[in-house]
Motif scaffolding. Structure first.
Motif, short mmCIF file in Angstrom:
data_model
loop_
_atom_site.label_atom_id
_atom_site.label_comp_id
_atom_site.label_asym_id
_atom_site.label_seq_id
_atom_site.Cartn_x
_atom_site.Cartn_y
_atom_site.Cartn_z
N ASP A 19 18.13 37.61 12.22
CA ASP A 19 18.27 38.99 12.72
C ASP A 19 17.00 39.79 12.47
O ASP A 19 16.52 40.49 13.35
CB ASP A 19 19.43 39.68 12.00
N SER A 20 16.48 39.64 11.26
CA SER A 20 15.27 40.40 10.91
C SER A 20 14.08 39.90 11.73
O SER A 20 13.25 40.71 12.17
CB SER A 20 15.06 40.28 9.41
N GLN A 21 13.99 38.58 11.97
CA GLN A 21 12.90 38.05 12.81
C GLN A 21 13.02 38.57 14.24
O GLN A 21 12.03 38.94 14.86
CB GLN A 21 12.95 36.52 12.82
N ASN A 22 14.26 38.60 14.75
CA ASN A 22 14.48 39.10 16.11
C ASN A 22 14.09 40.58 16.22
O ASN A 22 13.50 41.00 17.20
CB ASN A 22 15.94 38.94 16.52
N GLN A 23 14.45 41.35 15.17
CA GLN A 23 14.10 42.77 15.17
C GLN A 23 12.59 42.97 15.19
O GLN A 23 12.06 43.80 15.91
CB GLN A 23 14.69 43.46 13.93
N ARG A 24 11.91 42.17 14.37
CA ARG A 24 10.45 42.27 14.31
C ARG A 24 9.83 41.91 15.65
O ARG A 24 8.90 42.55 16.12
CB ARG A 24 9.89 41.34 13.22
N ALA A 25 10.37 40.84 16.28
CA ALA A 25 9.84 40.41 17.59
C ALA A 25 10.08 41.49 18.63
O ALA A 25 9.22 41.77 19.47
CB ALA A 25 10.49 39.09 18.00
N ALA A 26 11.27 42.13 18.56
CA ALA A 26 11.58 43.20 19.52
C ALA A 26 10.65 44.39 19.32
O ALA A 26 10.15 44.98 20.28
CB ALA A 26 13.03 43.63 19.37
N ARG A 27 10.38 44.73 18.04
CA ARG A 27 9.44 45.84 17.76
C ARG A 27 8.04 45.52 18.25
O ARG A 27 7.36 46.35 18.82
CB ARG A 27 9.39 46.10 16.25
N LEU A 28 7.63 44.26 17.99
CA LEU A 28 6.29 43.84 18.43
C LEU A 28 6.20 43.91 19.96
O LEU A 28 5.21 44.42 20.51
CB LEU A 28 6.01 42.41 17.95
N ALA A 29 7.26 43.41 20.63
CA ALA A 29 7.26 43.41 22.10
C ALA A 29 7.18 44.84 22.61
O ALA A 29 6.35 45.16 23.47
CB ALA A 29 8.53 42.74 22.61
N TRP A 30 8.00 45.72 22.05
CA TRP A 30 8.06 47.10 22.54
C TRP A 30 6.73 47.81 22.30
O TRP A 30 6.18 48.45 23.19
CB TRP A 30 9.21 47.84 21.85
N SER A 31 6.19 47.68 21.08
CA SER A 31 4.97 48.43 20.77
C SER A 31 3.77 47.90 21.57
O SER A 31 2.95 48.69 22.05
CB SER A 31 4.68 48.45 19.27
N THR A 32 3.66 46.58 21.74
CA THR A 32 2.52 46.07 22.51
C THR A 32 2.68 46.38 24.00
O THR A 32 1.68 46.57 24.70
CB THR A 32 2.32 44.56 22.30
N LEU A 33 3.92 46.46 24.47
CA LEU A 33 4.12 46.86 25.87
C LEU A 33 3.72 48.32 26.08
O LEU A 33 3.14 48.67 27.10
CB LEU A 33 5.58 46.64 26.28
N VAL A 34 4.03 49.17 25.10
CA VAL A 34 3.58 50.57 25.18
C VAL A 34 2.05 50.59 25.19
O VAL A 34 1.42 51.34 25.96
CB VAL A 34 4.15 51.40 24.00
N GLY A 35 1.44 49.74 24.37
CA GLY A 35 -0.03 49.63 24.36
C GLY A 35 -0.56 49.20 25.72
O GLY A 35 -1.56 49.74 26.21
N ALA A 36 0.13 48.23 26.35
CA ALA A 36 -0.30 47.76 27.68
C ALA A 36 -0.19 48.89 28.71
O ALA A 36 -1.05 49.02 29.60
CB ALA A 36 0.53 46.55 28.11
N CYS A 37 0.85 49.71 28.59
CA CYS A 37 1.01 50.86 29.50
C CYS A 37 -0.16 51.83 29.31
O CYS A 37 -0.74 52.33 30.29
CB CYS A 37 2.31 51.62 29.23
N ALA A 38 -0.52 52.10 28.03
CA ALA A 38 -1.63 53.01 27.75
C ALA A 38 -2.93 52.45 28.31
O ALA A 38 -3.74 53.18 28.91
CB ALA A 38 -1.75 53.23 26.24
N PHE A 39 -3.13 51.14 28.15
CA PHE A 39 -4.33 50.47 28.69
C PHE A 39 -4.41 50.70 30.20
O PHE A 39 -5.44 51.14 30.72
CB PHE A 39 -4.24 48.98 28.38
N ALA A 40 -3.30 50.40 30.89
CA ALA A 40 -3.31 50.49 32.36
C ALA A 40 -3.52 51.93 32.83
O ALA A 40 -4.21 52.15 33.83
CB ALA A 40 -2.00 49.92 32.91
N MET A 41 -2.95 52.91 32.10
CA MET A 41 -3.10 54.31 32.53
C MET A 41 -4.55 54.77 32.35
O MET A 41 -5.14 55.35 33.25
CB MET A 41 -2.15 55.21 31.74
N VAL A 42 -5.11 54.49 31.17
CA VAL A 42 -6.49 54.93 30.90
C VAL A 42 -7.46 54.19 31.84
O VAL A 42 -8.44 54.78 32.29
CB VAL A 42 -6.84 54.69 29.42
#
Lengths: 123, 158
Positions: free
Chosen positions: A7-30
Motif C-alpha cells: 500500500d505504501s509503495q503504491n501510494q509513493r508511486a501514485a505521488r511520484l506519478a502525479w507530481s511528475t505529471l504536473v511537472g510535465a504540464c509545467a514544462f509543456a506550458m512554459v
C-alpha cells in the motif's frame, strides 16, 4: 504487514506519478508560452561561440537552449511543488487521470501548434 | 568569425547521434511494449520494464544532448546557407523534430521513473500510456531526422 508495505509503495508511486505529471504540464506550458511572450532568454551566437542574455530577435542567435532551460526549470519546480502538496493531499485515481490527460493534451497541443506555425510560414 | 562549435568533428558526431538515436528508438519501443504487457497483467515482464526504464532515459537524453551539441554547426553550415534557401519545408521539418524531441523528454522521464517502481494498476496504465506516446515521438524524431539528413547533412562537401 506485506499488504501495508505494498500500500505504501503504491501510494509513493501514485505521488511520484502525479507530481511528475504536473511537472510535465509545467514544462509543456512554459515551452510554448515563454517564446510567444518574447521574454529575455539565454541566446547563443554560433558564429562567435558566445552566450548573451537578451530578448530573442530574428537572425543567427539561437534561443532554443534558453527556452529549453526555462522549460526544464518549470518541470523541476512544478514536480517539487506537486510532491510537497501531495504529502497533505494524496492523489487518487481521478486526480491521476486528470493529470495524465492534461500532460498529454498539452504536449500534443504544443507539437501541433509548432507544426502549424512552422509549416504555415513556409507556404 | 569563428567556425561553429564541433565543425571539425561534425560527421563523427552525426554518426554517433544516429547510432545512439537508433538504440533509443529500440529501447523506447521495448519500454512501451513491456509496459502495456505489465499493465495487462503479465507480471514476469516487470523485470523488463524496470530494465528499459533505466536504459531509455540514458539513451534518449544522450541522443538529445549530442543533438544539442550539433545544433550550432547545423544552423551555420546547413540550415542558413542551404535549407532556408533551397528547401524551406525541410528546414521547418527539422524545427518540428527539435520541438518533438524536447516534448518527448518529460514524457519519457515520467514513464521511466514509473517503470522503476512497483505500482498499482492505475499507475501502471499511466506508465504504459506515457511510454507509448513517448515512443511514438521518438520514432517521429528519428524519421524526421533521417529525412532532413537525406537532403543535406552536417559535414557535407560544400
Amino acid at each position: 504487514m506485506i499488504e501495508n508495505e505494498n500500500d505504501s509503495q503504491n501510494q509513493r508511486a501514485a505521488r511520484l506519478a502525479w507530481s511528475t505529471l504536473v511537472g510535465a504540464c509545467a514544462f509543456a506550458m512554459v515551452y510554448v508560452i515563454a517564446p510567444a511572450w518574447g521574454v529575455p532568454v539565454l541566446l547563443y551566437d554560433p558564429n562567435h561561440r558566445l552566450f548573451h542574455f537578451a530578448t530573442p530577435r530574428a537572425g543567427p542567435m539561437m534561443s532554443y537552449y534558453g527556452f529549453l532551460l526555462y522549460s526544464v526549470i518549470a518541470f523541476l519546480i512544478g514536480a517539487a511543488v506537486a510532491w510537497l502538496v501531495s504529502t497533505r493531499r494524496r492523489p487518487n485515481a481521478e486526480s491521476l487521470a486528470t493529470a495524465i490527460a492534461a500532460a498529454l493534451c498539452l504536449v500534443l497541443l504544443d507539437a501541433t501548434y509548432y507544426a502549424w506555425r512552422l509549416l504555415s510560414a513556409v507556404h | 568569425m569563428t567556425p561553429p562549435f564541433l565543425q571539425d568533428a561534425a560527421r563523427f558526431t552525426l554518426i554517433l547521434h544516429a547510432v545512439v538515436g537508433m538504440a533509443a528508438v529500440g529501447a523506447a519501443t521495448h519500454l512501451a511494449t513491456y509496459s502495456i504487457g505489465l499493465w495487462r497483467g503479465k507480471e514476469p515482464w516487470r523485470w523488463h520494464v524496470r530494465l528499459f526504464g533505466l536504459i531509455v532515459p540514458i539513451l534518449f537524453l544522450s541522443q538529445f544532448a549530442i543533438g544539442l551539441l550539433l545544433y550550432p554547426v547545423y544552423r551555420v553550415t546547413v540550415r542558413v546557407p542551404y535549407l532556408d534557401v533551397k528547401a524551406p519545408l525541410v528546414s521547418a521539418l527539422f524545427d518540428i523534430k527539435e520541438h518533438c524531441a524536447a516534448l518527448a523528454v518529460p514524457l519519457l522521464i515520467v514513464a521511466s521513473l514509473l517503470a522503476r517502481r512497483p505500482a498499482a494498476k492505475d499507475v501502471r496504465r499511466i506508465g504504459a500510456l506515457l511510454a507509448v506516446v513517448g515512443a511514438a515521438l521518438v520514432w517521429l524524431v528519428a524519421l524526421l531526422g533521417l529525412y532532413v539528413t537525406s537532403y543535406r547533412a552536417v559535414g557535407a562537401a560544400p
